[in-house]
Design an enzyme around this catalytic site. Structure first.
Site, PDB file in Angstrom:
ATOM      1  N   HIS A  91       1.108  -1.229  -0.100  1.00 13.77           N
ATOM      2  CA  HIS A  91      -0.034   0.079   0.137  1.00 13.77           C
ATOM      3  C   HIS A  91       0.661   1.167  -0.222  1.00 13.77           C
ATOM      4  CE1 HIS A  91      -3.880   1.682   0.580  1.00 13.77           C
ATOM      5  NE2 HIS A  91      -2.766   3.053   1.768  1.00 13.77           N
ATOM      6  N   SER A  92       0.653   2.543  -1.089  1.00 15.08           N
ATOM      7  CA  SER A  92       1.246   3.764  -1.318  1.00 15.08           C
ATOM      8  C   SER A  92       2.785   3.754  -1.604  1.00 15.08           C
ATOM      9  CB  SER A  92       1.190   4.808   0.414  1.00 15.08           C
ATOM     10  OG  SER A  92       1.593   5.436   0.061  1.00 15.08           O
ATOM     11  N   MET A  93       3.588   3.566  -0.237  1.00 16.32           N
ATOM     12  CA  MET A  93       5.165   3.664  -0.335  1.00 16.32           C
ATOM     13  C   MET A  93       5.200   1.667  -1.054  1.00 16.32           C
ATOM     14  SD  MET A  93       8.197   3.974   1.752  1.00 16.32           S
ATOM     15  CE  MET A  93       7.918   2.825   2.706  1.00 16.32           C
ATOM     16  N   SER A 118      -2.000  -1.122  -4.126  1.00  8.16           N
ATOM     17  CA  SER A 118      -3.182  -0.022  -3.713  1.00  8.16           C
ATOM     18  C   SER A 118      -2.499   1.242  -3.440  1.00  8.16           C
ATOM     19  CB  SER A 118      -2.937  -1.214  -2.183  1.00  8.16           C
ATOM     20  OG  SER A 118      -4.577   0.089  -1.554  1.00  8.16           O
TER      21      SER A 118
END
Length: 249
Positions: A91-93, A118
């Site tokens: 998720h994200s990074m 994500s």
């Protein structure tokens, strides 16, 4: 404890699981973020959550503020830890990191079943962001805007001082990352984003398509950067369905 044990958390070990899912946290995040996922997917899928250095039980270890270096270390841990077919979720990074880890694995002839990306734009879609250079108030303001941090943290000065260094470090890693052109992954990519995520618009999410020679799919949910907190059941259903596919073949 070996090096893999430092990096990987198995909250619900499952010898009967046909598939493993390697979960990579967001900036400032840690392995326990994925404990509910591990519990929900157990025993069909064994979740291995990555714990970055410089936080929680690894608080006194040096942090890594270079995403390439971090991917190298995570890749080493994954190679040691996995013992059956596996996928990557970030998720994200963590999504960018999952991509970089998958690249390194495929270069070694190890092919993930799928990459779940994500809340993140495609690696090839760069933005000039400098949140990591802001002062404390500016950094806290950026965190509040994403609505993914427990609000109690902002009222606890001691706790805030403890978590901000890791958050700043990870923002630096994410914001200084530069994609280098390379062949697309063989692994299919599933992208999951909120429809009002300030960190990834639809065009940036669609751009993940160019990073795989396999199947590509995009799932969009109502919400912002942390849409997954409000749509956990939907997300788990996607994970369960996709990760059951290899077990059926």
């Amino acid at each position: 404890m070996n090096d893999s044990d430092l990096w990987i958390r198995r909250y619900f070990p499952s010898a009967e699981a046909a598939v493993q899912l390697i979960c990579l946290p967001h900036a400032g995040g840690s392995a326990p973020f994925y404990r509910p996922v591990a519990q929900a997917l157990n025993p069909r899928v064994e979740v291995l959550a990555v714990q970055y250095p410089g936080r929680q039980d690894r608080l006194h270890e040096p942090m890594i503020d270079d995403l390439g270096m971090l991917a190298d270390r995570v890749c080493e841990a994954v190679v040691t830890a996995v013992d059956r077919p596996f996928a990557l979720f970030g998720h994200s990074m963590g999504a960018t990191l999952a991509f970089e880890v998958a690249t390194r694995l495929e270069q070694q002839g190890i092919f993930p079943l799928r990459v779940f990306a994500s809340g993140r734009r495609a690696p090839s879609r760069h933005r000039d962001e400098q949140v990591h250079l802001r002062d404390t108030d500016g950094l806290v303001g950026a965190l509040r805007a994403l609505s993914g941090t427990d609000q109690r943290v902002f009222g606890d000065e001691e706790l805030l001082r403890m978590v901000l260094p890791a958050i700043r470090n990870d923002y630096r890693a994410a914001e200084t990352y530069r994609y280098t052109p390379r062949p697309p992954l063989s692994a299919p990519i599933s992208v999951l984003v909120g429809d009002s995520d300030p960190m990834a618009n639809r065009e940036e999410a669609e751009a993940w398509r160019s990073h795989t020679d396999g199947e590509f799919e995009l799932h969009t949910y109502p919400g912002g950067h942390f849409y997954l907190l409000d749509h956990a059941a939907d997300l788990l259903r996607v994970l369960d369905e996709r990760l059951s596919e290899p077990a059926l073949r």
